[in-house]
Design a protein around this motif. Structure first.
Motif, short mmCIF file in Angstrom:
data_model
loop_
_atom_site.label_atom_id
_atom_site.label_comp_id
_atom_site.label_asym_id
_atom_site.label_seq_id
_atom_site.Cartn_x
_atom_site.Cartn_y
_atom_site.Cartn_z
N ALA A 1 3.89 -40.73 32.90
CA ALA A 1 4.22 -41.08 34.28
C ALA A 1 5.72 -41.13 34.54
O ALA A 1 6.13 -41.29 35.68
N ILE A 2 6.54 -40.99 33.51
CA ILE A 2 7.98 -41.06 33.66
C ILE A 2 8.57 -39.71 33.30
O ILE A 2 8.32 -39.19 32.21
N VAL A 3 9.36 -39.14 34.21
CA VAL A 3 9.95 -37.83 33.97
C VAL A 3 11.44 -37.91 34.31
O VAL A 3 11.82 -38.41 35.37
N SER B 1 12.84 -26.96 36.03
CA SER B 1 12.58 -28.19 35.29
C SER B 1 11.39 -28.93 35.90
O SER B 1 11.06 -28.77 37.08
N GLN B 2 10.74 -29.74 35.08
CA GLN B 2 9.59 -30.49 35.56
C GLN B 2 9.98 -31.47 36.66
O GLN B 2 9.26 -31.65 37.64
N ALA B 3 11.15 -32.09 36.52
CA ALA B 3 11.61 -33.05 37.53
C ALA B 3 11.82 -32.37 38.88
O ALA B 3 11.45 -32.91 39.93
N ALA B 4 12.40 -31.17 38.88
CA ALA B 4 12.63 -30.44 40.13
C ALA B 4 11.30 -30.00 40.76
O ALA B 4 11.15 -30.03 41.98
N ARG B 5 10.35 -29.59 39.92
CA ARG B 5 9.03 -29.19 40.45
C ARG B 5 8.32 -30.39 41.09
O ARG B 5 7.70 -30.27 42.14
N LEU B 6 8.40 -31.55 40.45
CA LEU B 6 7.77 -32.74 41.01
C LEU B 6 8.44 -33.17 42.32
O LEU B 6 7.80 -33.71 43.21
N ARG B 7 9.73 -32.91 42.43
CA ARG B 7 10.47 -33.28 43.65
C ARG B 7 9.97 -32.48 44.86
O ARG B 7 10.03 -32.96 45.99
N GLU B 8 9.45 -31.30 44.61
CA GLU B 8 8.93 -30.46 45.69
C GLU B 8 7.52 -30.85 46.11
O GLU B 8 7.00 -30.34 47.09
N SER B 9 6.90 -31.77 45.39
CA SER B 9 5.54 -32.21 45.70
C SER B 9 5.50 -32.97 47.03
O SER B 9 6.44 -33.71 47.34
N PRO B 10 4.45 -32.81 47.82
CA PRO B 10 4.34 -33.59 49.06
C PRO B 10 4.16 -35.08 48.79
O PRO B 10 4.35 -35.89 49.69
N ARG B 11 3.84 -35.44 47.57
CA ARG B 11 3.68 -36.85 47.20
C ARG B 11 5.01 -37.53 46.88
O ARG B 11 5.08 -38.74 46.75
N VAL C 1 16.38 -42.36 41.89
CA VAL C 1 15.02 -42.47 41.38
C VAL C 1 14.04 -42.14 42.50
O VAL C 1 14.14 -42.67 43.60
N GLY C 2 13.11 -41.25 42.22
CA GLY C 2 12.07 -40.90 43.18
C GLY C 2 10.72 -41.26 42.61
O GLY C 2 10.56 -41.48 41.41
N TYR C 3 9.73 -41.30 43.46
CA TYR C 3 8.38 -41.71 43.08
C TYR C 3 7.36 -40.73 43.64
O TYR C 3 7.63 -40.05 44.64
N LEU C 4 6.19 -40.68 43.02
CA LEU C 4 5.07 -39.91 43.56
C LEU C 4 4.05 -40.91 44.08
O LEU C 4 3.73 -41.89 43.41
N SER C 5 3.55 -40.67 45.30
CA SER C 5 2.56 -41.59 45.86
C SER C 5 1.26 -41.49 45.09
O SER C 5 0.94 -40.47 44.49
N LYS C 6 0.51 -42.55 45.14
CA LYS C 6 -0.76 -42.63 44.44
C LYS C 6 -1.78 -41.72 45.13
O LYS C 6 -1.82 -41.62 46.36
N ILE C 7 -2.61 -41.08 44.33
CA ILE C 7 -3.68 -40.26 44.88
C ILE C 7 -4.89 -41.16 45.10
O ILE C 7 -5.33 -41.86 44.19
N ARG C 8 -5.41 -41.17 46.31
CA ARG C 8 -6.55 -42.02 46.63
C ARG C 8 -7.73 -41.14 47.02
O ARG C 8 -7.58 -40.15 47.71
N ASN C 9 -8.92 -41.56 46.61
CA ASN C 9 -10.14 -40.85 46.96
C ASN C 9 -10.62 -41.39 48.31
O ASN C 9 -11.19 -42.46 48.39
N ARG C 10 -10.36 -40.68 49.36
CA ARG C 10 -10.70 -41.13 50.71
C ARG C 10 -12.17 -40.92 51.03
O ARG C 10 -12.69 -41.40 52.01
#
Length: 109
Positions: A63-65, A74-84, A98-107
Motif C-alpha cells: 500500500a506504500i509506493v 514509474s509505478q508512482a507516476a502511473r498511480l498518480r494518473e489514477s482517478p482515485r 504525499v498523495g493517496y488513493l481513495s478506497k474502492i467501495r462496493n456500491r
C-alpha cells in the motif's frame, strides 16, 4: 544519562520511551542515501523500485509506493494518473508531497 538507555537520548535517530527505544521515521533517509551512493558507484541510474523504505518493505498489501514522479514509467507516476488519486486539502490549493488513493467501495451491496 549514566546508563546505556540514557545515552540514547542524545541520538537524533531514536526516541527513548518508557517501553524502550524506537527508531524515528525519517522516510528511511539512510536507505535512500545508500541506494543513491550504490547507483553512483556503479554508474547506473536508480531503477524504479530499487530502493525500498522499511515500511514499504514490511507492508504485505504493498500500500506504500515511493518513486520518481518525473519518470512517467514509474509505478508512482502511473498511480498518480489514477482517478482515485487525491491530495489531502487539495481544494485549498496545498501541494503536499504525499498523495493517496481513495478506497474502492462496493456500491452494489
Amino acid at each position: 544519562m549514566n546508563n546505556p538507555l540514557g545515552e540514547m537520548v542524545l541520538n537524533p535517530d531514536v526516541v527513548v520511551r518508557s517501553r524502550g527505544v524506537m527508531e524515528k521515521c525519517s522516510l528511511c533517509i539512510q536507505r535512500i542515501q545508500a541506494g543513491k551512493v550504490a547507483a553512483e558507484q556503479s554508474g547506473t541510474p536508480i531503477a524504479d523500485g530499487q530502493i525500498q523504505t522499511a515500511c514499504q518493505q514490511a507492508c504485505p498489501a504493498k500500500a506504500i509506493v515511493f518513486g520518481d514522479m518525473q519518470d512517467h514509467d514509474s509505478q508512482a507516476a502511473r498511480l498518480r494518473e489514477s482517478p482515485r488519486y487525491f491530495h489531502l486539502l487539495g481544494e485549498l490549493g496545498t501541494r503536499p508531497g504525499v498523495g493517496y488513493l481513495s478506497k474502492i467501495r462496493n456500491r452494489e451491496a
